[in-house]
Write a protein that holds these residues in place. Structure first.
Motif, short mmCIF file in Angstrom:
data_model
loop_
_atom_site.label_atom_id
_atom_site.label_comp_id
_atom_site.label_asym_id
_atom_site.label_seq_id
_atom_site.Cartn_x
_atom_site.Cartn_y
_atom_site.Cartn_z
N ILE A 85 9.78 -9.04 -3.26
CA ILE A 85 8.38 -9.32 -2.63
C ILE A 85 7.88 -8.15 -1.90
CG2 ILE A 85 6.05 -9.92 -2.11
CD1 ILE A 85 6.71 -12.34 -4.21
N ARG A 86 8.60 -9.01 -0.69
CA ARG A 86 8.43 -7.72 1.27
C ARG A 86 8.70 -6.14 0.42
NH1 ARG A 86 13.15 -8.36 4.52
NH2 ARG A 86 14.08 -6.62 3.03
N ASP A 87 10.29 -5.90 -0.31
CA ASP A 87 9.84 -5.14 -0.94
C ASP A 87 9.16 -3.37 -1.57
OD1 ASP A 87 12.79 -5.09 1.17
OD2 ASP A 87 14.37 -5.12 -0.62
N LEU A 88 8.43 -4.47 -2.39
CA LEU A 88 7.17 -4.36 -3.28
C LEU A 88 6.88 -3.87 -2.30
CD1 LEU A 88 6.58 -3.69 -5.84
CD2 LEU A 88 6.06 -5.88 -6.21
N MET A 89 5.98 -4.63 -1.82
CA MET A 89 4.79 -4.72 -0.58
C MET A 89 5.02 -3.32 -0.06
SD MET A 89 4.09 -8.29 -0.10
CE MET A 89 2.65 -7.93 0.85
N ARG A 146 7.16 -0.41 -0.94
CA ARG A 146 6.72 0.17 -1.49
C ARG A 146 5.72 1.43 -2.13
NH1 ARG A 146 10.61 -1.35 -5.01
NH2 ARG A 146 9.09 -1.74 -6.64
N GLU A 147 4.51 -0.08 -2.26
CA GLU A 147 3.43 0.36 -2.81
C GLU A 147 3.01 0.75 -1.60
OE1 GLU A 147 2.22 0.92 -5.97
OE2 GLU A 147 4.63 -0.16 -6.38
N ASP A 148 2.91 0.03 -0.34
CA ASP A 148 2.08 0.06 0.36
C ASP A 148 2.21 2.26 0.84
OD1 ASP A 148 0.01 0.36 3.42
OD2 ASP A 148 2.02 0.59 4.30
N ALA A 149 3.98 2.34 1.18
CA ALA A 149 4.34 3.73 0.93
C ALA A 149 3.67 4.48 0.45
CB ALA A 149 5.59 3.99 1.61
N ARG A 150 3.41 4.24 -1.05
CA ARG A 150 3.14 5.76 -2.67
C ARG A 150 1.07 5.25 -2.27
NH1 ARG A 150 4.37 2.78 -7.56
NH2 ARG A 150 6.07 3.91 -7.30
N SER A 151 1.29 4.30 -1.52
CA SER A 151 -0.80 4.52 -1.56
C SER A 151 -0.26 5.40 -0.22
CB SER A 151 -1.08 3.35 -0.73
OG SER A 151 -2.23 3.70 -0.60
N LYS A 152 -0.10 5.26 0.54
CA LYS A 152 -0.47 6.47 1.89
C LYS A 152 -0.02 7.88 1.26
CE LYS A 152 0.18 2.79 5.45
NZ LYS A 152 1.80 2.31 6.96
N GLN A 153 0.92 7.84 0.83
CA GLN A 153 1.52 9.66 0.20
C GLN A 153 0.54 9.86 -0.23
OE1 GLN A 153 4.70 8.70 -1.82
NE2 GLN A 153 6.47 9.22 -0.42
N GLY A 154 -0.56 9.08 -1.06
CA GLY A 154 -1.45 9.32 -2.39
C GLY A 154 -2.57 9.91 -1.36
N GLU A 155 -2.34 8.93 -0.41
CA GLU A 155 -4.17 9.23 0.66
C GLU A 155 -3.95 10.53 1.27
OE1 GLU A 155 -4.64 6.29 3.63
OE2 GLU A 155 -4.50 4.74 1.62
#
Length: 69
Positions: free
Chosen positions: A45-49, A51-60
């Motif tokens: 779950i930590r790794d998923l979170m 990864r999703e945080d990094a993806r969100s930042k890339q989108g921003e």
């Protein structure tokens, strides 16, 4: 109630998994890859979170480039 290394209280949840997935998880624990099912699931779950945080930042960042900021 169990606590993490940071002394944060943990909350018990229930999760339904396919039998095959649970067997594979138990095999990882048996081989010593993880100390327990719970720790393996926390790490996943930590790794998923992360990864999703990094993806969100890339989108921003991409949005800011499009907008010109």
């Amino acid at each position: 109630m169990p606590k993490t290394k940071s002394k944060e209280k943990m909350v018990l949840i229930s999760v339904h998994l396919p039998k095959q997935m649970l067997e594979e998880l138990d095999d990882l624990v048996k081989r010593g890859v993880f100390p327990s099912r719970s720790e393996a699931i926390r790490i996943a779950i930590r790794d998923l979170m992360m990864r999703e945080d990094a993806r969100s930042k890339q989108g921003e960042e991409a949005l800011q480039l499009l907008v010109g900021r």
